[in-house]
Design an enzyme around this catalytic site. Structure first.
Site, PDB file in Angstrom:
ATOM      1  N   ASP A  78       0.840  -1.203   0.000  1.00 59.99           N
ATOM      2  CA  ASP A  78       0.000   0.000   0.000  1.00 59.99           C
ATOM      3  C   ASP A  78       0.876   1.254   0.000  1.00 59.99           C
ATOM      4  O   ASP A  78       0.370   2.381  -0.116  1.00 59.99           O
ATOM      5  CB  ASP A  78      -1.010  -0.010   1.154  1.00 59.99           C
ATOM      6  CG  ASP A  78      -0.352  -0.005   2.516  1.00 59.99           C
ATOM      7  OD1 ASP A  78       0.881  -0.171   2.596  1.00 59.99           O
ATOM      8  OD2 ASP A  78      -1.069   0.163   3.523  1.00 59.99           O
ATOM      9  N   SER A  79       2.192   1.075   0.070  1.00 62.23           N
ATOM     10  CA  SER A  79       3.126   2.197  -0.147  1.00 62.23           C
ATOM     11  C   SER A  79       2.887   2.812  -1.518  1.00 62.23           C
ATOM     12  O   SER A  79       3.338   3.923  -1.783  1.00 62.23           O
ATOM     13  CB  SER A  79       4.577   1.718  -0.023  1.00 62.23           C
ATOM     14  OG  SER A  79       4.820   0.611  -0.874  1.00 62.23           O
ATOM     15  N   ASP A 129      -1.141  -6.150  -0.346  1.00 61.88           N
ATOM     16  CA  ASP A 129      -1.427  -5.523   0.947  1.00 61.88           C
ATOM     17  C   ASP A 129      -2.907  -5.213   1.106  1.00 61.88           C
ATOM     18  O   ASP A 129      -3.553  -4.733   0.169  1.00 61.88           O
ATOM     19  CB  ASP A 129      -0.700  -4.164   1.006  1.00 61.88           C
ATOM     20  CG  ASP A 129       0.366  -4.115   2.064  1.00 61.88           C
ATOM     21  OD1 ASP A 129       0.397  -5.002   2.936  1.00 61.88           O
ATOM     22  OD2 ASP A 129       1.179  -3.174   2.006  1.00 61.88           O
ATOM     23  N   LYS A 164      -1.256  -9.438   2.727  1.00 60.57           N
ATOM     24  CA  LYS A 164      -0.504  -9.001   3.912  1.00 60.57           C
ATOM     25  C   LYS A 164      -1.373  -8.017   4.700  1.00 60.57           C
ATOM     26  O   LYS A 164      -2.087  -7.224   4.083  1.00 60.57           O
ATOM     27  CB  LYS A 164       0.806  -8.329   3.512  1.00 60.57           C
ATOM     28  CG  LYS A 164       1.583  -7.727   4.702  1.00 60.57           C
ATOM     29  CD  LYS A 164       2.991  -7.361   4.345  1.00 60.57           C
ATOM     30  CE  LYS A 164       3.163  -6.005   3.730  1.00 60.57           C
ATOM     31  NZ  LYS A 164       2.684  -4.880   4.566  1.00 60.57           N
ATOM     32  N   GLU A 179      -1.353  -5.521   8.500  1.00 61.21           N
ATOM     33  CA  GLU A 179      -0.547  -4.960   9.582  1.00 61.21           C
ATOM     34  C   GLU A 179      -1.168  -5.273  10.937  1.00 61.21           C
ATOM     35  O   GLU A 179      -2.400  -5.281  11.076  1.00 61.21           O
ATOM     36  CB  GLU A 179      -0.426  -3.435   9.416  1.00 61.21           C
ATOM     37  CG  GLU A 179       0.364  -3.031   8.189  1.00 61.21           C
ATOM     38  CD  GLU A 179       0.590  -1.528   8.084  1.00 61.21           C
ATOM     39  OE1 GLU A 179       0.285  -0.777   9.049  1.00 61.21           O
ATOM     40  OE2 GLU A 179       1.085  -1.095   7.025  1.00 61.21           O
ATOM     41  N   GLU A 197       9.293  -4.372  10.269  1.00 64.72           N
ATOM     42  CA  GLU A 197       9.713  -3.069   9.733  1.00 64.72           C
ATOM     43  C   GLU A 197      10.344  -2.196  10.813  1.00 64.72           C
ATOM     44  O   GLU A 197       9.785  -2.026  11.900  1.00 64.72           O
ATOM     45  CB  GLU A 197       8.511  -2.339   9.099  1.00 64.72           C
ATOM     46  CG  GLU A 197       8.901  -0.978   8.540  1.00 64.72           C
ATOM     47  CD  GLU A 197       7.897  -0.391   7.556  1.00 64.72           C
ATOM     48  OE1 GLU A 197       6.913  -1.075   7.194  1.00 64.72           O
ATOM     49  OE2 GLU A 197       8.120   0.765   7.146  1.00 64.72           O
TER      50      GLU A 197
HETATM   51  O1  KIV Z   1       3.535  -1.156   1.608  1.00 66.65           O
HETATM   52  C1  KIV Z   1       4.698  -1.578   1.565  1.00 66.65           C
HETATM   53  O2  KIV Z   1       5.454  -1.322   0.619  1.00 66.65           O
HETATM   54  C2  KIV Z   1       5.159  -2.419   2.662  1.00 66.65           C
HETATM   55  C3  KIV Z   1       6.622  -2.688   2.742  1.00 66.65           C
HETATM   56  C4  KIV Z   1       7.292  -1.495   3.273  1.00 66.65           C
HETATM   57  C5  KIV Z   1       6.920  -3.900   3.514  1.00 66.65           C
HETATM   58  O3  KIV Z   1       4.393  -2.811   3.471  1.00 66.65           O
END
Ligand code: KIV
Length: 281
Positions: A49-50, A88, A118, A120, A187
């Site tokens: 989600d970055s 994510d 994924k 969090e 992280e």
């Molecule tokens: O969103 C992302 O790119 C991430 C990585 C930093 C692991 O969660």
């Protein structure tokens, strides 16, 4: 006859089995073309989600939506053949209940074809992780610095730099592993704690700013290519693509203004009478 090569894509259980073995290599990918390049070298590609910050210029990942993740997840699946693709779950699509998490995760898996999701959170997400795994959703956890919590934690700073803070982070790691996650991202965590967690859990730990003690590493592709204007301490720039892209754009702009591009080799002439008859290009 199909021209497609028969390449088996790595799965969540394949990655799970790599605990303590050869380091797991991973990068983020949001596009088909970067996925194609990274696929050869990476064990998994994370549609992180970055992308909200990297592609869309957002200040945080909080505004990212499920539709954004699905669109880019699909692009990464199309661009890759071999790497496991992990997508994510964005903020607000899985925290309210186990049922909400399952419906969001099922949509992501059905609409992208990814092999895992994924999410969090540590202990607070353990019941949800168990619920998803029992229903066929492979889950990668994410502990330590969790950027979706930026509005409650206040800043993106490293975790566990004082021993007194280790307990809750270690408990998070154990809870995520015990709940059935096949792997977890750690992280921005101090090296001794990342080492301790990696020894304590039976699944691979993937570090980003969490030292070589982890079972694998991940970086945001644009950060390591030198495309991001500001990067955290833990990023090594393996390339400097920013200046080289700017040089290419400046060269293009200069040639268009000087009328030297397009040159004769880039121009379509008229078809010769013979070609018109044969239908050649
Ligand atoms: O969103 C992302 O790119 C991430 C990585 C930093 C692991 O969660």
């Amino acid at each position: 006859m199909s021209m497609q090569q028969d390449v088996r894509r790595l799965t969540a259980p394949d990655l799970r089995a790599r605990k303590g073995g050869e380091p797991i290599v991973s990068l983020t990918a949001y596009h088909a073309h970067t996925a194609r390049l990274a696929d050869k070298y990476c064990d998994f590609l994370l549609v992180g989600d970055s992308l909200g910050m990297v592609m869309h210029g957002l200040e945080t990942t909080v505004p990212v939506t499920l539709d954004m993740m699905i669109l880019q997840g699909l692009a990464v699946i199309r661009g890759s053949q071999r790497a496991l693709v992990v997508v994510d779950m964005p903020f607000g699509t899985y925290e309210a209940s186990k049922e909400q998490a399952f419906l969001s995760a099922a949509r992501v898996m059905k609409e992208t074809g990814c092999g895992a999701i994924k999410l969090e959170g540590g202990r607070r997400m353990a019941d949800t992780i168990r619920f998803l795994v029992e229903r066929g959703v492979p889950v990668m956890g994410h502990i330590g610095l969790t950027p979706q919590s930026i509005n409650t934690i206040g800043s993106f700073r490293a975790q566990g730099r004082e021993e007194k803070d280790w307990g809750p982070i270690e408990d998070d790691a154990r809870a995520v592993a015990d709940a059935g996650a096949f792997s977890m991202v750690i992280e921005a965590v101090a090296e001794p704690l990342a080492r301790r967690i990696t020894r304590a859990v039976a699944v691979p730990t993937i570090g980003i700013g969490a030292s070589p003690a982890c079972d694998g590493q991940i970086l945001v592709l644009e950060d390591m290519l030198g495309l991001s204007p500001r990067v955290p301490k833990f990023v090594k720039r393996f390339g400097e693509l920013g200046p080289s892209i700017e040089r290419a754009i400046a060269g293009y702009a200069g040639e268009v203004r000087a009328r030297t591009f397009p040159g004769p080799e880039h121009v379509y002439g008229m078809k010769a009478a013979k070609d018109r008859k044969e239908g050649t290009r």
